[in-house]
Write a protein that holds these residues in place. Structure first.
Motif, PDB file in Angstrom:
ATOM      1  N   PHE A  25       0.784  -1.230   0.000  1.00 38.50           N
ATOM      2  CA  PHE A  25       0.000   0.000   0.000  1.00 38.50           C
ATOM      3  C   PHE A  25       0.819   1.284   0.000  1.00 38.50           C
ATOM      4  N   VAL A  26       2.040   1.215   0.494  1.00 38.62           N
ATOM      5  CA  VAL A  26       2.838   2.422   0.707  1.00 38.62           C
ATOM      6  C   VAL A  26       4.202   2.254   0.028  1.00 38.62           C
ATOM      7  N   HIS A  27       4.613   3.281  -0.722  1.00 37.16           N
ATOM      8  CA  HIS A  27       5.941   3.261  -1.342  1.00 37.16           C
ATOM      9  C   HIS A  27       7.030   3.220  -0.279  1.00 37.16           C
ATOM     10  N   GLU A  28       8.197   2.765  -0.667  1.00 30.21           N
ATOM     11  CA  GLU A  28       9.346   2.713   0.243  1.00 30.21           C
ATOM     12  C   GLU A  28       9.693   4.105   0.766  1.00 30.21           C
ATOM     13  N   GLU A  29       9.528   5.109  -0.071  1.00 30.59           N
ATOM     14  CA  GLU A  29       9.749   6.507   0.345  1.00 30.59           C
ATOM     15  C   GLU A  29       8.477   7.284   0.045  1.00 30.59           C
ATOM     16  N   LEU A  30       8.066   8.104   1.000  1.00 31.38           N
ATOM     17  CA  LEU A  30       6.866   8.902   0.837  1.00 31.38           C
ATOM     18  C   LEU A  30       7.036  10.238   1.535  1.00 31.38           C
ATOM     19  N   ILE A  31       6.035  11.072   1.400  1.00 34.63           N
ATOM     20  CA  ILE A  31       6.021  12.375   2.071  1.00 34.63           C
ATOM     21  C   ILE A  31       4.772  12.422   2.920  1.00 34.63           C
ATOM     22  N   TYR A  32       4.944  12.738   4.203  1.00 36.14           N
ATOM     23  CA  TYR A  32       3.833  12.844   5.142  1.00 36.14           C
ATOM     24  C   TYR A  32       3.802  14.264   5.688  1.00 36.14           C
ATOM     25  N   ASN A  33       2.736  14.991   5.388  1.00 33.92           N
ATOM     26  CA  ASN A  33       2.624  16.397   5.796  1.00 33.92           C
ATOM     27  C   ASN A  33       3.906  17.170   5.482  1.00 33.92           C
ATOM     28  N   ASP A  34       4.350  17.035   4.249  1.00 34.96           N
ATOM     29  CA  ASP A  34       5.506  17.736   3.695  1.00 34.96           C
ATOM     30  C   ASP A  34       6.853  17.287   4.251  1.00 34.96           C
ATOM     31  N   GLU A  35       6.877  16.198   5.022  1.00 31.98           N
ATOM     32  CA  GLU A  35       8.130  15.666   5.562  1.00 31.98           C
ATOM     33  C   GLU A  35       8.451  14.332   4.893  1.00 31.98           C
ATOM     34  N   MET A  37       9.774  10.666   4.473  1.00 36.27           N
ATOM     35  CA  MET A  37      10.015   9.562   5.397  1.00 36.27           C
ATOM     36  C   MET A  37      10.024   8.255   4.620  1.00 36.27           C
ATOM     37  N   THR A  38      10.533   7.236   5.258  1.00 35.68           N
ATOM     38  CA  THR A  38      10.518   5.905   4.655  1.00 35.68           C
ATOM     39  C   THR A  38       9.229   5.187   5.063  1.00 35.68           C
ATOM     40  N   ARG A  39       8.949   4.093   4.393  1.00 31.71           N
ATOM     41  CA  ARG A  39       7.791   3.292   4.780  1.00 31.71           C
ATOM     42  C   ARG A  39       7.946   2.799   6.216  1.00 31.71           C
ATOM     43  N   ASP A  40       9.159   2.411   6.605  1.00 36.96           N
ATOM     44  CA  ASP A  40       9.381   1.978   7.988  1.00 36.96           C
ATOM     45  C   ASP A  40       9.052   3.089   8.972  1.00 36.96           C
ATOM     46  N   ASP A  41       9.481   4.322   8.666  1.00 40.04           N
ATOM     47  CA  ASP A  41       9.150   5.461   9.529  1.00 40.04           C
ATOM     48  C   ASP A  41       7.634   5.621   9.653  1.00 40.04           C
ATOM     49  N   ARG A 110       2.066   7.601  -2.100  1.00 38.27           N
ATOM     50  CA  ARG A 110       3.321   8.338  -2.278  1.00 38.27           C
ATOM     51  C   ARG A 110       3.358   9.573  -1.379  1.00 38.27           C
ATOM     52  N   GLN A 111       2.174  10.177  -1.128  1.00 43.26           N
ATOM     53  CA  GLN A 111       2.136  11.387  -0.315  1.00 43.26           C
ATOM     54  C   GLN A 111       0.856  11.396   0.516  1.00 43.26           C
ATOM     55  N   VAL A 112       0.971  11.917   1.751  1.00 41.55           N
ATOM     56  CA  VAL A 112      -0.148  11.986   2.686  1.00 41.55           C
ATOM     57  C   VAL A 112      -0.210  13.397   3.267  1.00 41.55           C
ATOM     58  N   TRP A 113      -1.433  13.938   3.307  1.00 40.21           N
ATOM     59  CA  TRP A 113      -1.699  15.195   4.014  1.00 40.21           C
ATOM     60  C   TRP A 113      -2.770  14.875   5.040  1.00 40.21           C
ATOM     61  N   SER A 114      -2.451  15.018   6.312  1.00 42.09           N
ATOM     62  CA  SER A 114      -3.354  14.614   7.388  1.00 42.09           C
ATOM     63  C   SER A 114      -3.648  15.782   8.317  1.00 42.09           C
ATOM     64  N   LEU A 115      -4.911  15.910   8.693  1.00 40.38           N
ATOM     65  CA  LEU A 115      -5.333  16.941   9.638  1.00 40.38           C
ATOM     66  C   LEU A 115      -6.277  16.307  10.653  1.00 40.38           C
ATOM     67  N   LEU A 116      -5.833  16.270  11.915  1.00 40.58           N
ATOM     68  CA  LEU A 116      -6.661  15.736  12.999  1.00 40.58           C
ATOM     69  C   LEU A 116      -7.398  16.872  13.687  1.00 40.58           C
TER      70      LEU A 116
END
Length: 130
Positions: A25-35, A37-41, A110-116
Motif C-alpha cells: 500500500f505504501v511506497h518505500e519513500e513517501l512524504i507525510y505532511n511535507d516531511e 520519510m521511509t515506509r518503515d518510519d 506516495r504522499q499523505v496530508w493529514s489533519l486531525l
C-alpha cells in the motif's frame, strides 16, 4: 486499479493491527505532511498511535477518489492509555475525526496530508485532567 478498494484494504490492514505489513500500500519513500520519510518510519508512526491507543479503529465516514488521489474523513472513538497529542490520558473514551488526502503512484501511497481535529481531542482529554 480501483483506488477506493485499495484504500479500504489498506484501512483493513490498519484495523487488523498489521501496521508493519504495508508494503502493498505504501511506497518505500513517501512524504507525510511535507516531511519525507521511509515506509518503515511511516509504519512506526502508526504503530506508536496503536501503542498509545490500543483500541484505535479507523472508521471511514467519507471517501472520495479522483484520478490518483483519495480523500477520506475518518472517525475515531477510542481510549488513549498514554500521552496523546500532548495530553495525558484520562481514562475516558474520546471521539474525533481525521481529514486525510493521499496521492497514489502505481497503486501505492506516495504522499499523505493529514489533519486531525486537535480541538476536539484537547477538549475531551483535558475534561477530567483539570
Amino acid at each position: 486499479m480501483d483506488l477506493g478498494a485499495q484504500y479500504r484494504r489498506y484501512i483493513s490492514y490498519l484495523n487488523e493491527g498489521r501496521v508493519h505489513d504495508l508494503g502493498d500500500f505504501v511506497h518505500e519513500e513517501l512524504i507525510y505532511n511535507d516531511e519525507p520519510m521511509t515506509r518503515d518510519d511511516y509504519q512506526n508512526y502508526i504503530a506508536d498511535d496503536f501503542a498509545r491507543i490500543p483500541d484505535l479503529h479507523f472508521d471511514i465516514h467519507q471517501l472520495i477518489v479522483s484520478d490518483n488521489h483519495v480523500a477520506s474523513r475518518i472517525r475515531f472513538n477510542c481510549t488513549p492509555e498514554a500521552d496523546f497529542r500532548g495530553h495525558a490520558p484520562n481514562g475516558q473514551k474520546i471521539s474525533f475525526v481525521e481529514h486525510v488526502f493521499y496521492q497514489f503512484e502505481n497503486g501505492k501511497i506516495r504522499q499523505v496530508w493529514s489533519l486531525l481535529d486537535d480541538r476536539a481531542i484537547h477538549a475531551q482529554m483535558e475534561k477530567e485532567n483539570n
